[in-house]
Design a protein around this motif. Structure first.
Motif, PDB file in Angstrom:
ATOM      1  N   MET A  16       0.715  -1.312   0.136  1.00 16.43           N
ATOM      2  CA  MET A  16      -0.010  -0.146   0.049  1.00 16.43           C
ATOM      3  C   MET A  16       0.749   0.999   0.041  1.00 16.43           C
ATOM      4  N   MET A  17       0.768   2.145  -0.856  1.00 13.68           N
ATOM      5  CA  MET A  17       1.201   3.459  -0.926  1.00 13.68           C
ATOM      6  C   MET A  17       0.360   4.434  -0.446  1.00 13.68           C
ATOM      7  N   THR A  18       0.847   5.400   0.481  1.00 13.50           N
ATOM      8  CA  THR A  18       0.094   6.553   1.114  1.00 13.50           C
ATOM      9  C   THR A  18       0.312   7.712   0.160  1.00 13.50           C
ATOM     10  N   ARG A  19      -0.714   8.674   0.333  1.00 13.31           N
ATOM     11  CA  ARG A  19      -0.606  10.069  -0.780  1.00 13.31           C
ATOM     12  C   ARG A  19       0.764  10.732  -0.418  1.00 13.31           C
ATOM     13  N   GLU A  20       1.397  10.612   0.881  1.00 10.86           N
ATOM     14  CA  GLU A  20       2.694  11.501   1.127  1.00 10.86           C
ATOM     15  C   GLU A  20       3.698  10.617   0.469  1.00 10.86           C
ATOM     16  N   GLU A  21       3.492   9.214   0.500  1.00 10.40           N
ATOM     17  CA  GLU A  21       4.779   8.403  -0.167  1.00 10.40           C
ATOM     18  C   GLU A  21       4.669   8.582  -1.588  1.00 10.40           C
ATOM     19  N   PHE A  22       3.442   8.577  -2.110  1.00 11.54           N
ATOM     20  CA  PHE A  22       3.451   8.907  -3.710  1.00 11.54           C
ATOM     21  C   PHE A  22       3.785  10.374  -4.036  1.00 11.54           C
ATOM     22  N   LEU A  23       3.506  11.540  -3.196  1.00 10.01           N
ATOM     23  CA  LEU A  23       4.029  12.744  -3.574  1.00 10.01           C
ATOM     24  C   LEU A  23       5.434  12.710  -3.465  1.00 10.01           C
ATOM     25  N   LYS A  24       6.151  12.143  -2.534  1.00  5.50           N
ATOM     26  CA  LYS A  24       7.613  12.267  -2.385  1.00  5.50           C
ATOM     27  C   LYS A  24       8.110  11.513  -3.378  1.00  5.50           C
ATOM     28  N   LYS A  25       7.913  10.211  -3.508  1.00  4.72           N
ATOM     29  CA  LYS A  25       8.365   9.468  -4.734  1.00  4.72           C
ATOM     30  C   LYS A  25       8.348  10.277  -6.145  1.00  4.72           C
ATOM     31  N   LEU A  26       7.193  10.714  -6.341  1.00  6.39           N
ATOM     32  CA  LEU A  26       7.026  11.392  -7.728  1.00  6.39           C
ATOM     33  C   LEU A  26       8.015  12.678  -7.574  1.00  6.39           C
ATOM     34  N   TYR A  58      -5.982  17.265  -7.348  1.00  5.21           N
ATOM     35  CA  TYR A  58      -6.425  15.782  -7.601  1.00  5.21           C
ATOM     36  C   TYR A  58      -7.002  14.933  -6.314  1.00  5.21           C
ATOM     37  N   MET A  59      -5.792  14.912  -5.609  1.00  2.00           N
ATOM     38  CA  MET A  59      -6.182  13.990  -4.342  1.00  2.00           C
ATOM     39  C   MET A  59      -7.030  14.731  -3.217  1.00  2.00           C
ATOM     40  N   ASP A  60      -6.894  16.105  -3.297  1.00  2.67           N
ATOM     41  CA  ASP A  60      -7.443  16.770  -2.286  1.00  2.67           C
ATOM     42  C   ASP A  60      -9.140  16.740  -2.654  1.00  2.67           C
ATOM     43  N   ASP A  61      -9.334  16.766  -3.919  1.00  2.00           N
ATOM     44  CA  ASP A  61     -10.652  16.840  -4.437  1.00  2.00           C
ATOM     45  C   ASP A  61     -11.192  15.310  -4.195  1.00  2.00           C
ATOM     46  N   ALA A  62     -10.256  14.276  -4.215  1.00  2.00           N
ATOM     47  CA  ALA A  62     -10.806  12.844  -3.795  1.00  2.00           C
ATOM     48  C   ALA A  62     -10.948  12.796  -2.212  1.00  2.00           C
ATOM     49  N   GLY A  63     -10.562  13.630  -1.508  1.00  6.06           N
ATOM     50  CA  GLY A  63     -10.864  13.583  -0.054  1.00  6.06           C
ATOM     51  C   GLY A  63      -9.590  12.702   0.577  1.00  6.06           C
ATOM     52  N   LEU A  64      -8.269  12.675   0.085  1.00  6.91           N
ATOM     53  CA  LEU A  64      -7.266  11.796   0.437  1.00  6.91           C
ATOM     54  C   LEU A  64      -6.536  12.497   1.505  1.00  6.91           C
ATOM     55  N   ALA A  65      -6.252  12.215   2.743  1.00 10.23           N
ATOM     56  CA  ALA A  65      -5.269  12.765   3.561  1.00 10.23           C
ATOM     57  C   ALA A  65      -3.818  12.230   3.420  1.00 10.23           C
ATOM     58  N   ASP A  66      -2.957  12.621   4.134  1.00  7.54           N
ATOM     59  CA  ASP A  66      -1.454  12.248   3.961  1.00  7.54           C
ATOM     60  C   ASP A  66      -1.448  10.830   4.003  1.00  7.54           C
ATOM     61  N   HIS A  67      -1.995  10.165   4.970  1.00  5.71           N
ATOM     62  CA  HIS A  67      -1.768   8.636   5.335  1.00  5.71           C
ATOM     63  C   HIS A  67      -2.763   7.849   4.690  1.00  5.71           C
ATOM     64  N   ASP A  68      -3.568   8.315   3.708  1.00  7.27           N
ATOM     65  CA  ASP A  68      -4.492   7.680   2.882  1.00  7.27           C
ATOM     66  C   ASP A  68      -4.012   6.892   1.846  1.00  7.27           C
ATOM     67  N   SER A  69      -4.295   5.632   1.677  1.00  9.57           N
ATOM     68  CA  SER A  69      -3.803   4.928   0.310  1.00  9.57           C
ATOM     69  C   SER A  69      -4.210   5.479  -0.934  1.00  9.57           C
ATOM     70  N   VAL A  70      -3.500   5.486  -1.799  1.00  4.90           N
ATOM     71  CA  VAL A  70      -3.750   5.977  -3.183  1.00  4.90           C
ATOM     72  C   VAL A  70      -3.766   4.713  -4.260  1.00  4.90           C
ATOM     73  N   ASP A  71      -4.032   3.599  -3.581  1.00  4.37           N
ATOM     74  CA  ASP A  71      -4.116   2.357  -4.518  1.00  4.37           C
ATOM     75  C   ASP A  71      -5.754   2.323  -5.198  1.00  4.37           C
TER      76      ASP A  71
END
Length: 234
Positions: free
Chosen positions: A1-11, A33-46
């Motif tokens: 599982m990859m979180t929002r924070e991990e996704f942005l850091k790696k990108l 895009y993730m704000d509109d989807a309601g994702l917090a830093d530790h939510d999964s982007v999978d």
């Protein structure tokens, strides 16, 4: 599982060698895009976004005009599969873990936070236990008092009814000796029976109205306390 924070850091890491403005525009786009989807830093982007490597390839292809099917990512960075790779690896492509490693200052800061939380919990424990114990004591005191009242009134009702019946029977028998006294005893018996009936009505009122009301009030009180503590914790 990859979180929002991990996704942005790696990108951000994968796009570190492109123009700063282009990189920030891309990162801001995916943040929005993730704000509109309601994702917090530790939510999964999978399931919502592709892997950062694939997203980075798409961004690079749109900037350079290359077909993203001809671009791949490896430990040597981004390469065009139709072009012979060079013998050296750009310095900007290192290990991702080394690029975003936790510094000793960050480790000490996190450790300090946990120690502070532990100290606050220990300091607040006597107050929490005292208040909680007091509330539980009051609740059990109220329940005990209600049980005592119920048994007392119930016993009084039974005593009055039985005593009234016995006195009524005696009054009938006593009329053989003295009619006035028998009538007096009969009236007293009826009064005792009426008191017993009043006790029964009062007992029904307490069991049917007062006790359920007290229980609902206690439950609502605990709900408010837990809801308030939960809101403060958040």
């Amino acid at each position: 599982m990859m979180t929002r924070e991990e996704f942005l850091k790696k990108l951000e890491y994968l796009l570190q060698d492109i123009d700063v403005k282009d990189r920030e525009d891309a990162l801001n786009y995916y943040r929005d895009y993730m704000d509109d989807a309601g994702l917090a830093d530790h939510d999964s982007v999978d399931g919502l976004l592709d892997m950062p490597e694939k997203v980075a390839i798409s961004i690079r292809s749109s900037l350079s005009g290359e077909n993203e099917e001809n671009v791949e990512y490896s430990e040597q960075g981004y390469t065009n599969i139709n072009v012979e790779p060079e013998d050296h690896t750009p310095e900007v492509y290192g290990e991702y873990e080394e690029y975003y490693h936790e510094t000793p200052e960050e480790k000490n800061r996190n450790l300090g936070k946990w120690i502070l939380i532990g100290i606050l919990c220990l300091a607040a424990a006597p107050v929490i236990l005292g208040v909680g114990g007091g509330i539980i004591g009051v609740v059990f005191g109220i329940l005990g008092a209600l049980i005592g009242v119920v048994f007392g009134i119930g016993g009084g009702a039974i005593g009055c009814l039985i005593g009234g019946v016995v006195l009524f029977v005696k009054s009938i028998l006593h009329m053989v000796v003295s009619v006035p006294q028998g009538i007096f005893m009969m009236g007293a018996a009826l009064l005792v029976v009426a008191a017993g009936i009043l006790f029964v009505m009062l007992l029904v009122l307490i069991c049917g109205r007062l006790i359920p009301w007290c229980i609902r009030s206690i439950v609502q009180l605990f709900r408010k306390l837990f809801r308030r503590n939960g809101g403060a914790g958040v």
